[in-house]
Design a protein around this motif. Structure first.
Motif, PDB file in Angstrom:
ATOM      1  N   SER A 149      42.972  47.305  28.008  1.00 16.79           N
ATOM      2  CA  SER A 149      43.179  48.547  28.788  1.00 16.79           C
ATOM      3  C   SER A 149      41.939  49.429  28.738  1.00 16.79           C
ATOM      4  O   SER A 149      41.548  50.018  29.748  1.00 16.79           O
ATOM      5  CB  SER A 149      44.373  49.345  28.255  1.00 16.79           C
ATOM      6  N   ASP A 180      46.412  46.933  35.336  1.00 18.73           N
ATOM      7  CA  ASP A 180      46.553  46.850  33.882  1.00 18.73           C
ATOM      8  C   ASP A 180      47.982  46.440  33.517  1.00 18.73           C
ATOM      9  O   ASP A 180      48.875  47.282  33.500  1.00 18.73           O
ATOM     10  CB  ASP A 180      46.195  48.201  33.246  1.00 18.73           C
ATOM     11  N   GLU A 181      48.178  45.180  33.252  1.00 16.33           N
ATOM     12  CA  GLU A 181      49.496  44.620  32.914  1.00 16.33           C
ATOM     13  C   GLU A 181      50.594  45.135  33.855  1.00 16.33           C
ATOM     14  O   GLU A 181      51.543  45.790  33.430  1.00 16.33           O
ATOM     15  CB  GLU A 181      49.846  44.940  31.452  1.00 16.33           C
TER      16      GLU A 181
HETATM   17 MG   LIG Z   1      46.801  47.493  27.309  1.00 16.05          MG
END
Ligand SMILES: [Mg+2]
Ligand SMILES: Nc1ncnc2c1ncn2[C@@H]1O[C@H](COP(=O)(O)OP(=O)(O)O)[C@@H](O)[C@H]1O
Length: 246
Positions: free
Chosen positions: A41, A161-162
């Motif tokens: 991240s 991000d995910e």
């Molecule tokens: Mg992360």
């Protein structure tokens, strides 16, 4: 289109990015994978300076992002879409308003912004919910709004991000389907996707990057890197694939 040299970030004594180098070509899709806490991240947020790196260079279309003042950076962000793990939508606004907001801030009229918002909501299969309040939506629908919001600015680069990590397993598929379709249709849009979804990464990515303790320890084309990994992370992911085939 994106070139990152020796990117570093620490929080006190915790070295989170330890001199990361990274290249992305026009239209290329990179998947970043690695254990929780390894810096994924932080890496993806440093690219558009949602997190300020300590040192290193970030060139986006040859623009040195690391040198830009806040307002210049704000302009560049209008060409970089970001999809957050926890959606980051504004609950009191409707679906359409959430998607259109960035365009209105850019100076589009409300009518133009809504028209563009409706077009991308169609792409993510949510046109019927355009006037709903976002707090009524399922997690999968919320993330599809997040994706529409990233797409509506017609970005050259989308950072994700995910995007499916906060969804329960039944809803993950609907979001991955939308992302796969976008990857197929928008060949000129480059993407960096942090994900743990191996089969998705294998199908969609041009290149997979394995991250450990703030560095990329291995990267390569999905088939190659997943069939003959050399890093411990690659080997773990290969085992997961083999386990799923049993
Ligand atoms: Mg992360
Ligand atoms: N704002 C912050 N302040 C202090 N430490 C942070 C902050 N953000 C992230 N970290 C630390 O940096 C490391 C990497 O975090 P992160 O980039 O979120 O990893 P990942 O996304 O791979 O799980 C972790 O040890 C995390 O605790």
């Amino acid at each position: 289109m994106l070139r990152i040299n020796n990117l570093k970030k620490c929080y006190d004594k915790n070295i989170v990015l330890d001199g990361v180098d990274f290249h992305l070509k026009e239209g290329e899709i990179a998947a970043v994978m690695g254990p929780s806490g390894c810096g994924k991240s932080t890496f993806i947020r440093c690219i558009n300076r949602l997190v300020e790196p300590d040192s290193g260079e970030i060139f986006f279309h040859d623009i040195p992002l690391h040198e830009l003042q806040a307002e210049e950076m704000e302009k560049v962000r209008q060409k970089i879409g970001f999809v957050f793990q926890h959606f980051n939508l504004i609950n009191r606004l409707s679906v359409k308003q959430n998607v259109a907001l960035g365009l209105i801030k850019q100076g589009f009229t409300i009518e133009e912004a809504y028209e563009k918002a409706l077009a991308v909501l169609k792409d993510v299969g949510l046109e019927k919910l355009a006037d709903s309040s976002v707090d009524r939506l399922s997690g999968g629908e919320k993330q599809r709004v997040g994706i529409a919001r990233a797409l509506v600015i017609e970005p050259d680069l989308i950072l994700l991000d995910e995007p499916t990590a906060s969804l329960d397993p039944i809803l993950v598929r609907e979001v991955l389907d939308v992302l796969e379709e976008i990857a197929m249709k928008r060949k000129n849009t480059s993407m960096i996707i942090v994900t743990h979804e191996i089969s998705f990464a294998r199908k969609v990515a041009d290149r997979i990057y394995f991250m450990d303790q703030g560095s990329f320890i291995e990267s390569g084309e999905p088939e190659l890197i997943l069939n003959t990994p050399s890093s411990w992370i690659g080997k773990k992911y290969k085992n997961i694939i083999n386990y799923n085939l049993i």
